[in-house]
Design a protein around this motif. Structure first.
Motif, PDB file in Angstrom:
ATOM      1  N   ASP A 393       0.849  -1.198   0.000  1.00 54.64           N
ATOM      2  CA  ASP A 393       0.000   0.000   0.000  1.00 54.64           C
ATOM      3  C   ASP A 393       0.882   1.243   0.000  1.00 54.64           C
ATOM      4  O   ASP A 393       1.443   1.611   1.033  1.00 54.64           O
ATOM      5  N   PRO A 394       1.012   1.914  -1.141  1.00 58.19           N
ATOM      6  CA  PRO A 394       1.905   3.076  -1.197  1.00 58.19           C
ATOM      7  C   PRO A 394       1.450   4.220  -0.315  1.00 58.19           C
ATOM      8  O   PRO A 394       2.270   5.004   0.169  1.00 58.19           O
ATOM      9  N   TYR A 395       0.146   4.340  -0.074  1.00 56.52           N
ATOM     10  CA  TYR A 395      -0.343   5.479   0.705  1.00 56.52           C
ATOM     11  C   TYR A 395       0.102   5.378   2.158  1.00 56.52           C
ATOM     12  O   TYR A 395       0.561   6.359   2.748  1.00 56.52           O
ATOM     13  N   SER A 396       0.002   4.181   2.735  1.00 55.94           N
ATOM     14  CA  SER A 396       0.384   4.025   4.137  1.00 55.94           C
ATOM     15  C   SER A 396       1.898   3.944   4.312  1.00 55.94           C
ATOM     16  O   SER A 396       2.396   4.122   5.430  1.00 55.94           O
ATOM     17  N   SER A 397       2.639   3.681   3.235  1.00 55.98           N
ATOM     18  CA  SER A 397       4.094   3.590   3.359  1.00 55.98           C
ATOM     19  C   SER A 397       4.792   4.924   3.097  1.00 55.98           C
ATOM     20  O   SER A 397       6.004   5.036   3.245  1.00 55.98           O
ATOM     21  N   LEU A 398       4.012   5.947   2.711  1.00 58.99           N
ATOM     22  CA  LEU A 398       4.569   7.285   2.495  1.00 58.99           C
ATOM     23  C   LEU A 398       4.101   8.218   3.600  1.00 58.99           C
ATOM     24  O   LEU A 398       2.931   8.169   4.003  1.00 58.99           O
ATOM     25  N   ASN A 399       4.981   9.077   4.087  1.00 61.08           N
ATOM     26  CA  ASN A 399       4.628  10.037   5.136  1.00 61.08           C
ATOM     27  C   ASN A 399       3.775  11.148   4.538  1.00 61.08           C
ATOM     28  O   ASN A 399       4.245  11.958   3.737  1.00 61.08           O
ATOM     29  N   VAL A 404       6.908  15.214  -1.586  1.00 59.22           N
ATOM     30  CA  VAL A 404       7.571  14.116  -2.273  1.00 59.22           C
ATOM     31  C   VAL A 404       9.084  14.285  -2.249  1.00 59.22           C
ATOM     32  O   VAL A 404       9.841  13.323  -2.034  1.00 59.22           O
ATOM     33  N   LYS A 405       9.573  15.514  -2.456  1.00 56.55           N
ATOM     34  CA  LYS A 405      11.024  15.733  -2.483  1.00 56.55           C
ATOM     35  C   LYS A 405      11.658  15.395  -1.137  1.00 56.55           C
ATOM     36  O   LYS A 405      12.786  14.883  -1.082  1.00 56.55           O
ATOM     37  N   ASP A 406      10.937  15.645  -0.034  1.00 56.46           N
ATOM     38  CA  ASP A 406      11.479  15.324   1.291  1.00 56.46           C
ATOM     39  C   ASP A 406      11.431  13.822   1.556  1.00 56.46           C
ATOM     40  O   ASP A 406      12.309  13.277   2.231  1.00 56.46           O
ATOM     41  N   ILE A 407      10.393  13.156   1.030  1.00 58.95           N
ATOM     42  CA  ILE A 407      10.285  11.702   1.180  1.00 58.95           C
ATOM     43  C   ILE A 407      11.451  11.007   0.483  1.00 58.95           C
ATOM     44  O   ILE A 407      12.079  10.094   1.040  1.00 58.95           O
ATOM     45  N   ILE A 408      11.767  11.454  -0.736  1.00 55.38           N
ATOM     46  CA  ILE A 408      12.857  10.838  -1.496  1.00 55.38           C
ATOM     47  C   ILE A 408      14.219  11.249  -0.941  1.00 55.38           C
ATOM     48  O   ILE A 408      15.179  10.466  -0.962  1.00 55.38           O
ATOM     49  N   PRO A 446       1.669  13.331  -0.908  1.00 56.39           N
ATOM     50  CA  PRO A 446       1.171  12.037  -1.395  1.00 56.39           C
ATOM     51  C   PRO A 446      -0.326  12.008  -1.710  1.00 56.39           C
ATOM     52  O   PRO A 446      -0.746  11.348  -2.657  1.00 56.39           O
ATOM     53  N   HIS A 447      -1.149  12.708  -0.894  1.00 53.36           N
ATOM     54  CA  HIS A 447      -2.594  12.635  -1.111  1.00 53.36           C
ATOM     55  C   HIS A 447      -3.025  13.291  -2.415  1.00 53.36           C
ATOM     56  O   HIS A 447      -4.161  13.114  -2.859  1.00 53.36           O
ATOM     57  N   GLU A 448      -2.127  14.033  -3.052  1.00 50.34           N
ATOM     58  CA  GLU A 448      -2.455  14.708  -4.307  1.00 50.34           C
ATOM     59  C   GLU A 448      -2.221  13.819  -5.529  1.00 50.34           C
ATOM     60  O   GLU A 448      -2.401  14.270  -6.659  1.00 50.34           O
ATOM     61  N   PHE A 449      -1.845  12.570  -5.303  1.00 49.23           N
ATOM     62  CA  PHE A 449      -1.546  11.661  -6.401  1.00 49.23           C
ATOM     63  C   PHE A 449      -2.520  10.482  -6.406  1.00 49.23           C
ATOM     64  O   PHE A 449      -3.119  10.144  -5.390  1.00 49.23           O
ATOM     65  N   SER A 450      -2.643   9.835  -7.565  1.00 46.17           N
ATOM     66  CA  SER A 450      -3.421   8.605  -7.667  1.00 46.17           C
ATOM     67  C   SER A 450      -2.634   7.449  -7.065  1.00 46.17           C
ATOM     68  O   SER A 450      -1.443   7.580  -6.752  1.00 46.17           O
ATOM     69  N   ARG A 456       4.708   4.854  -7.856  1.00 47.72           N
ATOM     70  CA  ARG A 456       5.908   5.329  -8.567  1.00 47.72           C
ATOM     71  C   ARG A 456       6.821   6.109  -7.611  1.00 47.72           C
ATOM     72  O   ARG A 456       8.046   6.003  -7.669  1.00 47.72           O
ATOM     73  N   ILE A 457       6.200   6.899  -6.730  1.00 44.46           N
ATOM     74  CA  ILE A 457       6.993   7.638  -5.727  1.00 44.46           C
ATOM     75  C   ILE A 457       7.709   6.647  -4.809  1.00 44.46           C
ATOM     76  O   ILE A 457       8.883   6.831  -4.468  1.00 44.46           O
ATOM     77  N   SER A 458       7.007   5.582  -4.412  1.00 45.59           N
ATOM     78  CA  SER A 458       7.620   4.560  -3.562  1.00 45.59           C
ATOM     79  C   SER A 458       8.809   3.910  -4.263  1.00 45.59           C
ATOM     80  O   SER A 458       9.836   3.625  -3.637  1.00 45.59           O
TER      81      SER A 458
END
Length: 560
Positions: A393-399, A404-408, A446-450, A456-458
């Motif tokens: 689940d990419p949504y729960s695995s991303l803060n 996005v730039k801070d996550i990466i 993250p919530h702004e993406f499908s 893909r971010i993950s």
């Protein structure tokens, strides 16, 4: 006999800056004794239509035009009557049985409450009816399980309880919204057979909402295809799947992983920007194309993992053996698949490889070094950098609080704290381009993406440390079929260009066939067999493997 008529149904959501048309002039009929499949990508309007049938459109949404006629009741003209119809005339099965059940009530209490709400039965009569229902949906020892709580059932058994709740008041229409998405192939097969059996025995009208075309091929009598709120195509299942008229339907069908052969790439008919065969990767110049080489990158030797069963009962001294003496190897540049039912030990092995769990016994070797014996954190960090994981689940695995730039950037700066801001930003942009996202994506949340974009971010985050091993734990099971095809094509491209070694974990056998060079089959924590992919699908050795392949939903079955 037609039981449900949806006439020119439109559902709108009035947002601050625009009106979102979730459903536009949809016309559908469903007959008694029939299963209608409702398919389409996420956001196509499938669930919106399902919710409109039971008048559960939340604010700011509203039915702007059209009608839903159930028997002789026009639902949106008589909102009070539909409340009585829910559970009585209409049964609902949701995707996640865990969230559909009250965790503080036994399943028996929940069944009795529902029955007595709609039927004039005494508590004893309701109890007897509940036990008979549990037996009907295939729950063994129903008299005892009646007093169990939801957490004491497996995922498949919980879904059977949800089905018994949906049927307890003798409904005439059953709406099943992605009822098997979270289930493995054997449990999925049981649930689908149960729905088909109950449809015929009870003469139900059934709407099956799903993105799994294999499930549709083996279950539905007719199919309605939706896109962007519009009904694109409707007709008999065989005709829609074998001779689709619309390009969008052709795209959905072509995106389905075939079960009878291996293909090099998924065909995506309607993707606006065709998949890039060469991604723009500038900083990632360490990687070079090598292909599979005859050298083990990962060696799993006699690996076991037990969990003490004392979470709910302090006095319990039992333990659950999740992984039992498993041994296999993964060659450098190879895609190795692990398949099996829920609880077979797949994810536990993955978490031990990435050092989230410590093995009870056995060893894990990475590039000839036993990483299970490493004690110093500095030494362990070197290997964590080389082994990264992509979760289901990419949504729960991303803060959700970070851009996005801070996550990466987080894993990059952790392993390379001296990197300059200019180099860091350029690296992030290159990573986003490599997974086919724009530089503008870096400043969004993250919530702004499908769902597909979040995955893909993950992937970009996992690639940030330039790993040699990528552990993919059900990376596409939460995605619809066309988005799944795009993500799988992306992983194939990245592996080829970056010489990645991939451990691919899934219960979706057609996907594993397309993605993996070799496959290991797990059951109850034990490794049944390891084989080259095509050998396993064409000539399986173990009886359990043969059973998994037999139960696998096959879109090709519609051609017979």
């Amino acid at each position: 006999m037609t039981f449900l008529k949806i006439n020119n149904l439109s559902v709108d959501y009035q947002m601050r800056k625009e009106t979102v048309h979730a459903a536009k002039n949809v016309n559908i009929e469903v007959n008694k004794g029939e299963i209608l499949g409702l398919v389409g990508e996420s956001g196509s309007g499938k669930s919106t239509v399902g919710n409109a049938i039971i008048n559960l459109i939340d604010e700011p949404g509203k039915v702007s035009s059209g009608s839903v006629i159930l028997g002789d009741l026009n639902i949106h003209e008589n909102s009070e009557s539909i409340v009585k119809y829910r559970g009585n005339k209409i049964g609902l099965i949701f995707q996640d049985p865990q969230t559909s059940l009250n965790p503080i009530l036994t399943v028996g209490e929940q069944l009795i409450e529902t029955i007595q709400t709609h039927l004039k039965l005494s508590k004893e009569e309701a109890k007897n009816k509940s036990i008979n229902l549990l037996k009907e949906v295939g729950i063994k020892d129903a008299e005892t399980r009646f007093d169990n709580y939801p957490h004491q059932f497996s995922g498949g058994m919980r879904q059977r309880v949800v089905i018994s709740l949906a049927l307890c008041c003798e409904p005439e229409l059953l709406i099943a919204d992605e009822p098997t998405t979270a289930l493995d192939v054997s449990i999925q097969s049981q649930i689908l057979e149960l729905i088909k059996k109950l449809t015929k025995e009870r003469n139900l009208a059934v709407i099956l909402i799903t993105h799994d075309m294999g499930v549709i091929a083996e279950t539905a009598d007719r199919v309605a295809v939706m896109k962007s709120g519009n009904l694109v195509e409707i007709g008999e299942t065989k005709k829609i799947l074998t001779k689709p008229q619309e390009n969008y339907t052709k795209s959905l069908v072509s995106s389905v992983p075939p079960t009878n052969k291996k293909i090099s790439r998924f065909v995506i008919v309607e993707k606006k920007n065709s998949d890039k065969k060469e991604n723009n990767i500038k900083i990632l110049n360490r990687w070079t194309k090598k292909g599979i080489i005859d050298q083990d990158l990962v060696e799993i030797k006699n690996l076991s993992k037990s969990f003490d069963d004392n979470f709910f009962t302090e006095s319990s001294k039992n333990s659950v053996i999740a992984v039992n003496d498993v041994s296999f190897d993964i060659k450098e540049g190879e895609s190795f698949g692990l398949v099996g039912e829920s609880g077979s030990g797949k994810s536990t092995i993955a978490k031990m490889i990435v050092n989230l769990f410590k093995p009870t016994s056995g060893d894990i070797f990475f590039d000839n070094v036993c990483i299970t014996k490493i004690k110093q954190r500095s030494e362990l960090m070197k290997f964590r950098k080389q082994i990264q994981m992509i979760f289901q689940d990419p949504y729960s695995s991303l803060n959700g609080r970070l851009k996005v730039k801070d996550i990466i950037a987080e894993p990059i700066t952790l392993h390379n704290p001296s990197i300059s801001n200019i180099d860091l930003n350029n690296y992030i942009y290159d990573l986003l381009e490599s997974v086919e996202l724009t530089q503008k994506s870096a400043d969004r949340y993250p919530h702004e993406f499908s769902g597909g974009q979040r995955q893909r971010i993950s992937i970009a985050r996992a690639l940030a440390t330039q790993p040699r091993l990528l552990v993919c734990d059900e990376p596409t099971s939460a995605l619809d079929v066309s988005i799944q095809a795009q993500i799988l094509n992306l992983l194939k491209d990245l592996q080829e260009q970056l010489n990645l070694t991939i451990l691919f974990i899934s219960h979706d056998l057609p996907v594993v066939r397309q993605m993996c060079d070799r496959i290991g089959v797990l059951k109850d924590g034990k490794l049944c067999e390891v084989s080259n992919t095509e050998d396993l699908f064409l000539k399986p050795d173990h009886e359990y493997t043969k059973e998994l392949l037999r139960l696998m939903p096959k879109i090709e079955s519609i051609y017979n």
